[in-house]
Design a protein around this motif. Structure first.
Motif, mmCIF file in Angstrom:
data_model
loop_
_atom_site.group_PDB
_atom_site.id
_atom_site.type_symbol
_atom_site.label_atom_id
_atom_site.label_comp_id
_atom_site.label_asym_id
_atom_site.label_seq_id
_atom_site.Cartn_x
_atom_site.Cartn_y
_atom_site.Cartn_z
ATOM 1 N N PHE A 328 -27.178 -30.872 -25.273
ATOM 2 C CA PHE A 328 -28.129 -30.240 -24.349
ATOM 3 C C PHE A 328 -29.551 -30.680 -24.668
ATOM 4 O O PHE A 328 -29.923 -30.865 -25.838
ATOM 5 C CB PHE A 328 -28.103 -28.708 -24.480
ATOM 6 C CG PHE A 328 -26.775 -28.072 -24.249
ATOM 7 C CD1 PHE A 328 -26.368 -27.704 -22.975
ATOM 8 C CD2 PHE A 328 -25.915 -27.826 -25.309
ATOM 9 C CE1 PHE A 328 -25.136 -27.106 -22.768
ATOM 10 C CE2 PHE A 328 -24.689 -27.232 -25.117
ATOM 11 C CZ PHE A 328 -24.295 -26.867 -23.828
ATOM 12 N N PHE A 329 -30.358 -30.812 -23.625
ATOM 13 C CA PHE A 329 -31.813 -30.756 -23.733
ATOM 14 C C PHE A 329 -32.205 -29.385 -23.197
ATOM 15 O O PHE A 329 -31.603 -28.889 -22.241
ATOM 16 C CB PHE A 329 -32.482 -31.843 -22.891
ATOM 17 C CG PHE A 329 -32.315 -33.235 -23.441
ATOM 18 C CD1 PHE A 329 -32.579 -33.513 -24.774
ATOM 19 C CD2 PHE A 329 -31.898 -34.266 -22.610
ATOM 20 C CE1 PHE A 329 -32.426 -34.800 -25.277
ATOM 21 C CE2 PHE A 329 -31.750 -35.553 -23.103
ATOM 22 C CZ PHE A 329 -32.015 -35.823 -24.438
ATOM 23 N N SER A 330 -33.214 -28.763 -23.794
ATOM 24 C CA SER A 330 -33.586 -27.418 -23.347
ATOM 25 C C SER A 330 -35.080 -27.218 -23.405
ATOM 26 O O SER A 330 -35.809 -27.937 -24.108
ATOM 27 C CB SER A 330 -32.896 -26.361 -24.219
ATOM 28 O OG SER A 330 -33.423 -26.365 -25.527
ATOM 29 N N SER A 331 -35.537 -26.206 -22.672
ATOM 30 C CA SER A 331 -36.942 -25.804 -22.686
ATOM 31 C C SER A 331 -37.093 -24.573 -23.561
ATOM 32 O O SER A 331 -36.116 -24.007 -24.048
ATOM 33 C CB SER A 331 -37.416 -25.511 -21.259
ATOM 34 O OG SER A 331 -36.668 -24.423 -20.711
ATOM 35 N N GLY A 332 -38.344 -24.154 -23.769
ATOM 36 C CA GLY A 332 -38.592 -22.954 -24.561
ATOM 37 C C GLY A 332 -38.436 -23.202 -26.043
ATOM 38 O O GLY A 332 -38.530 -24.338 -26.519
ATOM 39 N N PRO A 333 -38.162 -22.143 -26.823
ATOM 40 C CA PRO A 333 -37.961 -22.315 -28.267
ATOM 41 C C PRO A 333 -36.717 -23.154 -28.538
ATOM 42 O O PRO A 333 -35.797 -23.203 -27.717
ATOM 43 C CB PRO A 333 -37.764 -20.870 -28.768
ATOM 44 C CG PRO A 333 -38.259 -19.988 -27.666
ATOM 45 C CD PRO A 333 -38.041 -20.736 -26.402
ATOM 46 N N PRO A 334 -36.670 -23.840 -29.693
ATOM 47 C CA PRO A 334 -35.466 -24.605 -30.024
ATOM 48 C C PRO A 334 -34.236 -23.699 -30.044
ATOM 49 O O PRO A 334 -34.286 -22.576 -30.541
ATOM 50 C CB PRO A 334 -35.772 -25.157 -31.423
ATOM 51 C CG PRO A 334 -37.263 -25.185 -31.497
ATOM 52 C CD PRO A 334 -37.722 -23.991 -30.714
ATOM 53 N N PRO A 335 -33.118 -24.150 -29.504
ATOM 54 C CA PRO A 335 -31.890 -23.343 -29.498
ATOM 55 C C PRO A 335 -31.429 -23.022 -30.914
ATOM 56 O O PRO A 335 -31.649 -23.797 -31.844
ATOM 57 C CB PRO A 335 -30.873 -24.241 -28.781
ATOM 58 C CG PRO A 335 -31.689 -25.186 -27.995
ATOM 59 C CD PRO A 335 -32.937 -25.410 -28.795
ATOM 60 N N ARG A 336 -30.771 -21.883 -31.060
ATOM 61 C CA ARG A 336 -30.270 -21.438 -32.352
ATOM 62 C C ARG A 336 -28.751 -21.447 -32.350
ATOM 63 O O ARG A 336 -28.116 -21.256 -31.317
ATOM 64 C CB ARG A 336 -30.746 -20.005 -32.641
ATOM 65 C CG ARG A 336 -32.255 -19.816 -32.662
ATOM 66 C CD ARG A 336 -32.598 -18.332 -32.606
ATOM 67 N NE ARG A 336 -34.035 -18.110 -32.674
ATOM 68 C CZ ARG A 336 -34.674 -17.676 -33.753
ATOM 69 N NH1 ARG A 336 -33.990 -17.448 -34.859
ATOM 70 N NH2 ARG A 336 -35.977 -17.481 -33.744
ATOM 71 N N SER A 337 -28.176 -21.626 -33.518
ATOM 72 C CA SER A 337 -26.737 -21.484 -33.651
ATOM 73 C C SER A 337 -26.325 -20.092 -33.190
ATOM 74 O O SER A 337 -26.994 -19.102 -33.508
ATOM 75 C CB SER A 337 -26.336 -21.696 -35.117
ATOM 76 O OG SER A 337 -24.955 -21.538 -35.285
ATOM 77 N N HIS A 338 -25.269 -20.015 -32.420
ATOM 78 C CA HIS A 338 -24.703 -18.791 -31.842
ATOM 79 C C HIS A 338 -25.452 -18.299 -30.611
ATOM 80 O O HIS A 338 -25.109 -17.248 -30.063
ATOM 81 C CB HIS A 338 -24.614 -17.653 -32.869
ATOM 82 C CG HIS A 338 -23.772 -17.990 -34.069
ATOM 83 N ND1 HIS A 338 -22.461 -18.357 -33.955
ATOM 84 C CD2 HIS A 338 -24.074 -18.023 -35.395
ATOM 85 C CE1 HIS A 338 -21.967 -18.601 -35.165
ATOM 86 N NE2 HIS A 338 -22.925 -18.412 -36.048
ATOM 87 N N SER A 339 -26.478 -19.036 -30.147
ATOM 88 C CA SER A 339 -27.130 -18.661 -28.890
ATOM 89 C C SER A 339 -26.128 -18.776 -27.742
ATOM 90 O O SER A 339 -25.376 -19.752 -27.651
ATOM 91 C CB SER A 339 -28.333 -19.564 -28.609
ATOM 92 O OG SER A 339 -29.349 -19.381 -29.566
ATOM 93 N N GLU A 340 -26.112 -17.800 -26.863
ATOM 94 C CA GLU A 340 -25.196 -17.819 -25.730
ATOM 95 C C GLU A 340 -25.614 -18.878 -24.707
ATOM 96 O O GLU A 340 -26.804 -19.120 -24.489
ATOM 97 C CB GLU A 340 -25.168 -16.457 -25.035
ATOM 98 C CG GLU A 340 -24.480 -15.365 -25.824
ATOM 99 C CD GLU A 340 -24.331 -14.079 -25.014
ATOM 100 O OE1 GLU A 340 -24.922 -13.989 -23.916
ATOM 101 O OE2 GLU A 340 -23.608 -13.170 -25.475
ATOM 102 N N ILE A 341 -24.624 -19.496 -24.105
ATOM 103 C CA ILE A 341 -24.844 -20.435 -23.001
ATOM 104 C C ILE A 341 -24.317 -19.780 -21.734
ATOM 105 O O ILE A 341 -23.161 -19.323 -21.688
ATOM 106 C CB ILE A 341 -24.112 -21.767 -23.246
ATOM 107 C CG1 ILE A 341 -24.561 -22.392 -24.570
ATOM 108 C CG2 ILE A 341 -24.355 -22.732 -22.092
ATOM 109 C CD1 ILE A 341 -23.689 -23.553 -25.019
#
Length: 408
Positions: A328-341
């Motif tokens: 994934f590329f994403s906006s906002g804060p960097p994604p975290r492990s266990h973040s819901e998709i």
């Protein structure tokens, strides 16, 4: 795909790559230093400004005087030298070594040419991944492999249990754990030119995945052209009493361009290369097919099976898995492990397993598992971070193009 298993640190490292001074202290940081194992280069790390942290029972450098971001970029522009001696190298010898190991892993080891290797996965009866490993067929009666530090105890117990049963039925195979050797990883564009200055063997004739025993800096070493960064490079198994001398020689020959590099940059480099981290992106309930490693299952193994969990895995190869690992590329804060998709309509479709800010791309990258059907490149999703949904899009991996040295 392999290398240091940053299970205790990796989940927090990647989301703090742009702020290394704010790295959280893991619970094990309070462990008494006397309880931690030390590699042969431990004092050398300290002398060179290494910030030592407990990891998988070892005292290891997370970074040196430069930042994790700078170390990551320098590896791709020049080169990095990692101490990965906490990982576990072992040899299997005997005429039945291949048939024994093929009961435990998905690779077609018999089909390898002597002196070549491949990534493989140790599987359990349910088809899940016990560990990933690079396995090399040195000869028909000698297999060399390296398993992850955090999986050492369970891997050795697993192999030992099956080895005992195999030998009881008359199988000819023995094993040796190479605790007398240290392991260095030299990665980046300068890896080959610098290492060539320390050996008479022509490294230009040695390609990605190949293995040799040769003299480097006057010491007999096991050399594998591989690594965990996506860059060209080598893993060098050297007698431990010569490890510091070899590290000094590599750094000196590079004239300061190759730098000592710690676990922090190692994690960001492997994430940019789209490589799995065991404990995050692979676990005992995830199959190689779900992890996107179907290519590691040899053609003969697909037709014959014969490894643990083959019925589950080969059914997924034929019918497709219900979940898939994607980038994934994403906006906002960097994604975290266990973040819901979430899907575009708000349905939970998966979970991030590794994520952070890419020092080389200067944008957020992540990988995780989503339901099949939501895995296609360009699919727009949402990633929930601290209760807020952020835009993200499924993208192909690796995020940074690999530069493995292969025949043209």
């Amino acid at each position: 795909m392999r290398g240091a298993v940053l299970w205790q640190l990796g989940q927090s490292l990647s989301r703090h790559l742009s702020h290394p001074s704010h790295l959280p202290k893991p619970r094990c940081l309070a462990a008494a230093a006397a309880d931690l194992k030390k590699t042969a280069l431990h004092d050398f790390h300290v002398e060179n400004g290494g910030k030592m942290v407990p990891f998988a029972g070892w005292s290891m450098p997370i970074q040196y005087k430069d930042s994790i971001m700078d170390s990551t970029v320098n590896c791709r522009e020049n080169g990095s030298l990692f101490d990965v001696s906490h990982m576990c190298g072992l040899s299997l010898t005997g005429k039945d070594s291949i048939s024994f190991l093929e009961r435990l892993v998905v690779a077609d080891i018999a089909g390898l040419r002597p002196g070549t290797g491949t990534l493989t996965v140790f599987t359990n009866e349910r088809g899940g991944a016990i560990d990933d490993s690079v396995v090399t067929k040195v000869r028909d009666d000698h297999i060399y492999l390296v398993v992850n530090a955090g999986c050492r105890d369970k891997d050795l117990a697993h192999i030992g249990e099956h080895l005992e049963a195999f030998k009881a039925k008359g199988g000819d195979v023995s094993w040796h754990v190479h605790d007398e050797r240290s392991l260095l990883a030299l990665q980046g564009p300068l890896a080959a030119p610098v290492l060539q200055l320390l050996t008479k063997d022509d490294l230009s004739k040695m390609y990605f995945g190949e293995f040799k025993t040769l003299d480097i800096n006057g010491f007999k070493c096991f050399l594998t052209r591989t690594g965990y960064t996506g860059e060209d490079g080598f893993e060098i198994s050297v007698p431990s009493e010569h490890a510091v001398d070899l590290a000094k020689a590599i750094l000196e020959k590079s004239e300061g361009k190759v730098r000592l590099t710690g676990l922090g940059a190692r994690d960001s480099l492997r994430l940019e290369a789209g490589l799995c981290l065991y404990g995050n992106d692979m676990e005992q309930h995830i199959t190689p097919v779900e992890a996107g490693l179907s290519w590691a299952i040899g053609k003969r193994r697909r037709s014959e099976g014969g490894f643990l969990g083959a019925d589950v895995i080969l059914k997924q190869v034929e019918e497709g898995p219900s979940i898939r690992r994607v980038g994934f590329f994403s906006s906002g804060p960097p994604p975290r492990s266990h973040s819901e998709i979430l899907s575009s309509n708000g349905e939970k479709i998966g979970e991030i397993t590794s994520g952070g800010f890419s020092p080389c791309l200067k944008k957020n990258i992540a990988m995780g598992y989503v339901k099949s059907g939501s895995h296609k490149q360009g699919t727009e999703v949402k990633v929930v971070i601290r209760g807020r949904s952020n835009d993200a899009v499924v993208t192909k991996m690796p995020f940074v193009p690999t530069k493995y040295y292969k025949p043209s």
